[in-house]
Design a protein around this motif. Structure first.
Motif, PDB file in Angstrom:
ATOM      1  N   ARG A 228      -4.897   9.095  -9.023  1.00  0.00           N
ATOM      2  CA  ARG A 228      -4.148  10.279  -8.590  1.00  0.00           C
ATOM      3  C   ARG A 228      -4.361  10.448  -7.089  1.00  0.00           C
ATOM      4  NH1 ARG A 228      -4.597  15.837  -7.634  1.00  0.00           N
ATOM      5  NH2 ARG A 228      -3.039  17.151  -8.711  1.00  0.00           N
ATOM      6  N   ALA A 229      -3.263  10.474  -6.331  1.00  0.00           N
ATOM      7  CA  ALA A 229      -3.336  10.619  -4.880  1.00  0.00           C
ATOM      8  C   ALA A 229      -2.897  12.018  -4.482  1.00  0.00           C
ATOM      9  CB  ALA A 229      -2.451   9.580  -4.198  1.00  0.00           C
ATOM     10  N   ASP A 230      -3.710  12.672  -3.669  1.00  0.00           N
ATOM     11  CA  ASP A 230      -3.345  13.952  -3.061  1.00  0.00           C
ATOM     12  C   ASP A 230      -2.654  13.620  -1.742  1.00  0.00           C
ATOM     13  OD1 ASP A 230      -3.412  16.316  -1.431  1.00  0.00           O
ATOM     14  OD2 ASP A 230      -4.876  17.171  -2.805  1.00  0.00           O
ATOM     15  N   LEU A 231      -1.341  13.705  -1.705  1.00  0.00           N
ATOM     16  CA  LEU A 231      -0.584  13.213  -0.557  1.00  0.00           C
ATOM     17  C   LEU A 231      -0.772  14.060   0.704  1.00  0.00           C
ATOM     18  CD1 LEU A 231       2.662  12.099  -2.413  1.00  0.00           C
ATOM     19  CD2 LEU A 231       0.739  10.690  -1.679  1.00  0.00           C
ATOM     20  N   PRO A 232      -0.821  15.393   0.654  1.00  0.00           N
ATOM     21  CA  PRO A 232      -1.070  16.154   1.883  1.00  0.00           C
ATOM     22  C   PRO A 232      -2.436  15.850   2.498  1.00  0.00           C
ATOM     23  CG  PRO A 232      -0.105  17.581   0.216  1.00  0.00           C
ATOM     24  CD  PRO A 232      -0.467  16.299  -0.465  1.00  0.00           C
ATOM     25  N   ARG A 233      -3.453  15.661   1.661  1.00  0.00           N
ATOM     26  CA  ARG A 233      -4.801  15.397   2.172  1.00  0.00           C
ATOM     27  C   ARG A 233      -5.043  13.914   2.419  1.00  0.00           C
ATOM     28  NH1 ARG A 233      -5.919  19.559  -1.692  1.00  0.00           N
ATOM     29  NH2 ARG A 233      -6.849  21.393  -0.706  1.00  0.00           N
ATOM     30  N   GLY A 234      -4.263  13.057   1.771  1.00  0.00           N
ATOM     31  CA  GLY A 234      -4.466  11.636   1.936  1.00  0.00           C
ATOM     32  C   GLY A 234      -5.659  11.094   1.188  1.00  0.00           C
TER      33      GLY A 234
ATOM     34  N   SER B 117       0.847  -1.188   0.000  1.00  0.00           N
ATOM     35  CA  SER B 117       0.000   0.000   0.000  1.00  0.00           C
ATOM     36  C   SER B 117       0.887   1.243   0.000  1.00  0.00           C
ATOM     37  CB  SER B 117      -0.910   0.012   1.233  1.00  0.00           C
ATOM     38  OG  SER B 117      -1.779  -1.108   1.235  1.00  0.00           O
ATOM     39  N   LEU B 118       0.285   2.382  -0.339  1.00  0.00           N
ATOM     40  CA  LEU B 118       1.018   3.642  -0.432  1.00  0.00           C
ATOM     41  C   LEU B 118       0.889   4.410   0.874  1.00  0.00           C
ATOM     42  CD1 LEU B 118       2.606   5.557  -2.354  1.00  0.00           C
ATOM     43  CD2 LEU B 118       0.397   6.601  -2.933  1.00  0.00           C
ATOM     44  N   TRP B 119       2.034   4.766   1.466  1.00  0.00           N
ATOM     45  CA  TRP B 119       2.098   5.459   2.745  1.00  0.00           C
ATOM     46  C   TRP B 119       2.899   6.748   2.608  1.00  0.00           C
ATOM     47  CZ3 TRP B 119       0.336   3.679   7.649  1.00  0.00           C
ATOM     48  CH2 TRP B 119      -0.264   2.415   7.623  1.00  0.00           C
ATOM     49  N   VAL B 120       2.655   7.666   3.562  1.00  0.00           N
ATOM     50  CA  VAL B 120       3.389   8.923   3.613  1.00  0.00           C
ATOM     51  C   VAL B 120       3.818   9.182   5.043  1.00  0.00           C
ATOM     52  CG1 VAL B 120       3.202  11.432   3.422  1.00  0.00           C
ATOM     53  CG2 VAL B 120       2.289   9.999   1.612  1.00  0.00           C
TER      54      VAL B 120
ATOM     55  N   ALA C  10       4.749   7.089  -8.828  1.00  0.00           N
ATOM     56  CA  ALA C  10       5.650   8.206  -9.106  1.00  0.00           C
ATOM     57  C   ALA C  10       5.049   9.460  -8.490  1.00  0.00           C
ATOM     58  CB  ALA C  10       5.856   8.392 -10.605  1.00  0.00           C
ATOM     59  N   ILE C  11       5.911  10.402  -8.105  1.00  0.00           N
ATOM     60  CA  ILE C  11       5.452  11.622  -7.438  1.00  0.00           C
ATOM     61  C   ILE C  11       5.839  12.836  -8.264  1.00  0.00           C
ATOM     62  CG2 ILE C  11       5.551  10.625  -5.124  1.00  0.00           C
ATOM     63  CD1 ILE C  11       8.219  12.129  -4.731  1.00  0.00           C
ATOM     64  N   ASP C  12       5.187  13.976  -7.948  1.00  0.00           N
ATOM     65  CA  ASP C  12       5.619  15.240  -8.518  1.00  0.00           C
ATOM     66  C   ASP C  12       6.819  15.756  -7.735  1.00  0.00           C
ATOM     67  OD1 ASP C  12       4.400  15.966  -6.144  1.00  0.00           O
ATOM     68  OD2 ASP C  12       3.261  17.621  -7.004  1.00  0.00           O
ATOM     69  N   ARG C  13       7.267  16.960  -8.040  1.00  0.00           N
ATOM     70  CA  ARG C  13       8.513  17.469  -7.458  1.00  0.00           C
ATOM     71  C   ARG C  13       8.471  17.515  -5.932  1.00  0.00           C
ATOM     72  NH1 ARG C  13       9.037  21.629 -10.487  1.00  0.00           N
ATOM     73  NH2 ARG C  13       7.477  22.783  -9.305  1.00  0.00           N
ATOM     74  N   ASP C  14       7.403  18.027  -5.352  1.00  0.00           N
ATOM     75  CA  ASP C  14       7.334  18.227  -3.906  1.00  0.00           C
ATOM     76  C   ASP C  14       6.542  17.141  -3.183  1.00  0.00           C
ATOM     77  OD1 ASP C  14       8.861  20.521  -4.032  1.00  0.00           O
ATOM     78  OD2 ASP C  14       7.131  21.858  -4.258  1.00  0.00           O
ATOM     79  N   ALA C  15       6.291  16.029  -3.830  1.00  0.00           N
ATOM     80  CA  ALA C  15       5.539  14.925  -3.224  1.00  0.00           C
ATOM     81  C   ALA C  15       4.178  15.388  -2.734  1.00  0.00           C
ATOM     82  CB  ALA C  15       6.338  14.279  -2.088  1.00  0.00           C
ATOM     83  N   CYS C  16       3.502  16.192  -3.554  1.00  0.00           N
ATOM     84  CA  CYS C  16       2.118  16.569  -3.276  1.00  0.00           C
ATOM     85  C   CYS C  16       1.145  15.651  -4.014  1.00  0.00           C
ATOM     86  CB  CYS C  16       1.863  18.021  -3.693  1.00  0.00           C
ATOM     87  SG  CYS C  16       2.750  19.239  -2.705  1.00  0.00           S
ATOM     88  N   VAL C  17       1.576  15.130  -5.150  1.00  0.00           N
ATOM     89  CA  VAL C  17       0.741  14.259  -5.980  1.00  0.00           C
ATOM     90  C   VAL C  17       1.510  12.980  -6.272  1.00  0.00           C
ATOM     91  CG1 VAL C  17      -0.347  13.980  -8.246  1.00  0.00           C
ATOM     92  CG2 VAL C  17      -0.516  16.165  -7.038  1.00  0.00           C
TER      93      VAL C  17
ATOM     94  N   ASP D 117       3.575  15.380 -13.794  1.00  0.00           N
ATOM     95  CA  ASP D 117       4.605  16.363 -14.104  1.00  0.00           C
ATOM     96  C   ASP D 117       5.098  17.003 -12.805  1.00  0.00           C
ATOM     97  OD1 ASP D 117       3.099  18.670 -13.336  1.00  0.00           O
ATOM     98  OD2 ASP D 117       2.146  18.752 -15.287  1.00  0.00           O
ATOM     99  N   PRO D 118       6.222  17.711 -12.827  1.00  0.00           N
ATOM    100  CA  PRO D 118       6.777  18.260 -11.583  1.00  0.00           C
ATOM    101  C   PRO D 118       5.821  19.165 -10.819  1.00  0.00           C
ATOM    102  CG  PRO D 118       8.444  18.288 -13.294  1.00  0.00           C
ATOM    103  CD  PRO D 118       7.159  17.880 -13.958  1.00  0.00           C
TER     104      PRO D 118
END
Length: 594
Positions: free
Chosen positions: A65-71, A24-27, A47-54, A88-89
């Motif tokens: 598509r995962a929104d990493l800050p919001r989970g 599973s995908l974790w942050v 794969a992630i964007d530049r700042d690991a937000c997506v 993309d970045p």
């Protein structure tokens, strides 16, 4: 595991426990040192964007598509089944590969919908055949360690993509459907072994001649596709680029991995615009990334490097200074315990194995759900013969000295892959063999990385003779330190190139090696992947005698050898075999005939 460029998040895959094979995908939130589940599995890769937000990942052709800050996670509608999705970045568009119609194509989905960016059906008849694919690494590239076939521009406005058919070419694709070709002498330098477009400058690519004895590091102009030579790589045997290079440093210099082989040096090093950055005693295996240097000048971070400085069985993590002040090249080891260590770095965050650091502060250790390893092997590490060959002996659990043990020489995947490593995971299967009644011996003879470039490359065009000589000499030298080795009963097993060498050991040196199992061996090097065969044996067009000398096809029949997954005239073979069946054969209880 990946780290965002702003250092706020560490993203990783983990399953729920030792009985769960589904990741599973974790942050990890670096500021709060807390972990959170983003997407329940299966997530095989992401794969992630530049700042690991997506983050983007595919599941049975569906794109998410995962929104990493919001989970949160949302499915992204696509026109075709998706593979290898990458945001993309800036996290706006997501590119992916589609195989509809049998010809891989490159597509982009985002605010403007789902669009075909590059793709062709059919065969490349102008290039002497071959199915056309966009965005994939060709087979030679994978042999060189390049497993990607397309890369986003740092501003997300372009994609650099590989087109593969009979040959490989590179192209710069604009999202508004304009494109330019990347220009270099593809006839002379057909192998594209490295591509990076993630730093301040334009793309950097590494290309090699077919025989791998000369290469170029090229800077690509993203507007015109024209290239400029930044560095040349040359070796009379073969060129071995350093993983993680080339790359731009923050001050604009280009970091290149190479070898220092003059003035008494024999080292695998890093250079920045021609200036040596690493001390000659450091064998550089991979460049991980950069982190700020405490108290150092702005714009001159430290490189994080995986490498070896003394014992080739150990992989450590080092900080390498990039500012060329007084004192010359400098590397500081930051892993204290001997072992086989790995690192990830970005945004001022450094992860070593499973421990996360920001600067000098320990943030957290990522939760580890795995079960304890089934065995606690204690291999005895040695350096033997006048060539100081790395070797190790593994005894059965509870073995009491004084009783002779038959020897099993474990070759693994053979020359080019280290067997003698200080890593418990690497010895689990070998302990199973030892507990079956063998003294398991591993020897990293010449041709194996980790010691020095000359040690690795001396096998050029004479692989079988050098390898068998080292194995024979090392066994005799080990007997002086391990008198319980019964050298009247020596078995050998290996896979791939190691399987071929196991077969050659029994066929060429039957007085030393008495029984062998070869899994999926190379039978005839003319049928081996060219990137492998030509590295070791040279051009088959002018080395027919070398290739014949390394072939199993003309071997004399013997019952002491079992080929698994391959066949050669006169030699016993089987399509498949379990480890128990291998054990029975090596103990003389099984038959080679199938």
């Amino acid at each position: 595991m990946t780290v965002g460029a702003d250092g706020r998040r560490v993203v990783f895959l983990r399953s729920a426990g030792p009985e769960d094979p589904i990741s599973s995908l974790w942050v990890l939130n670096v500021a709060t040192a807390t972990e959170s589940l983003v997407a329940a599995g299966p997530v095989d890769s992401y794969a992630i964007d530049r700042d690991a937000c997506v983050a983007a990942f595919a599941r049975e052709g569906r794109l998410f598509r995962a929104d990493l800050p919001r989970g949160t996670v949302a499915e992204v509608p696509t026109g075709e089944p998706a593979e290898d999705p990458r945001p993309d970045p800036g996290g706006i568009n997501i590119g992916y590969i589609s195989r509809v119609g049998g010809s891989p194509s490159l597509r982009v989905v985002g605010p403007d919908g789902d669009r075909l960016l590059a793709g062709e059906s059919g065969n490349a008849w102008r290039e002497r055949g071959g199915a056309i694919g966009w965005g994939l690494a060709d087979e030679p590239a994978r042999r060189f360690g390049r497993d990607r076939g397309w890369w986003w521009a740092p501003d997300g406005s372009q994609i650099l993509a590989a087109r593969t058919a009979a040959t490989t070419s590179l192209h710069l694709l604009d999202l508004d459907f304009g494109w330019v070709d990347v220009h270099w002498d593809r006839e002379t330098y057909p192998h594209v072994v490295g591509v990076r477009w993630a730093d301040g400058g334009g793309p950097l690519i590494t290309v090699l001649r077919r025989m791998q004895q000369h290469g170029l590091v090229l800077a690509v102009d993203p507007r015109t596709g024209e290239t400029q030579v930044h560095a040349e790589l040359a070796d009379a045997r073969w060129v071995e680029p350093v993983a993680g290079t080339p790359r731009h440093l923050p001050d604009g210099r280009v970091l290149v991995g190479g070898e220092l082989a003059h003035d008494g040096f024999d080292a695998r090093c890093l250079f920045a615009d021609g200036s040596l950055l690493t001390p000659p005693n450091l064998y550089v295996r991979r460049v991980v990334g950069t982190v700020p240097r405490p108290g150092g000048p702005s714009g001159f971070p430290d490189l994080i490097v995986e490498g070896t400085d003394d014992d080739p069985a150990v992989q450590s993590v080092f900080r390498v200074r990039t500012s060329l002040g007084g004192g010359g090249a400098e590397a500081r080891k930051i892993t204290e315990a001997p072992g086989w260590h790995h690192a990830v770095a970005d945004g001022g965050v450094l992860v070593i194995d499973d421990v996360v650091w920001r600067g000098e502060a320990r943030v957290a250790a990522l939760g580890n759900q795995s079960a304890p390893l089934p065995y606690s092997p204690k291999p005895v590490f040695e350096r033997v013969t006048d060539r100081r060959l790395p070797a190790a002996v593994l005894y059965p659990d509870g073995f009491v000295a004084g009783a002779k043990l038959p020897v099993l020489l474990a070759l693994g995947e053979g020359p080019g892959r280290q067997q003698v490593v200080n890593d418990r995971k690497a010895w689990q299967e070998r302990q199973w063999w030892a507990d079956a009644g063998f003294a398991v011996v591993s020897i990293d003879g010449r041709g194996t990385p980790g010691v020095a470039p000359s040690f690795e490359k001396v096998v050029h065009r004479r692989l079988v003779d050098v390898a068998l000589s080292d194995l024979t000499d090392a066994l005799q030298a080990l007997l002086g330190k391990h008198p319980d080795l019964d050298l009247t009963s020596v078995s050998v097993r290996g896979t791939g190139v190691g399987g071929w060498l196991a077969a050659m050991a029994v066929l060429r040196r039957p007085e030393t090696f008495h029984r062998a199992v070869a899994r999926h061996p190379i039978v005839d090097w003319r049928d081996a992947p060219p990137a492998v065969a030509e590295r070791y044996l040279g051009d088959p067009r002018d080395s027919a005698d070398v290739y014949s000398h390394h072939s199993l096809l003309d071997a004399d029949p013997t019952d002491a050898l079992l080929l698994i997954g391959a066949a050669a005239p006169g030699l016993p073979s089987a399509e498949s075999a379990t480890l128990d069946e291998e054990l029975a054969f090596l103990q003389g209880r099984g038959t080679a005939a199938r």
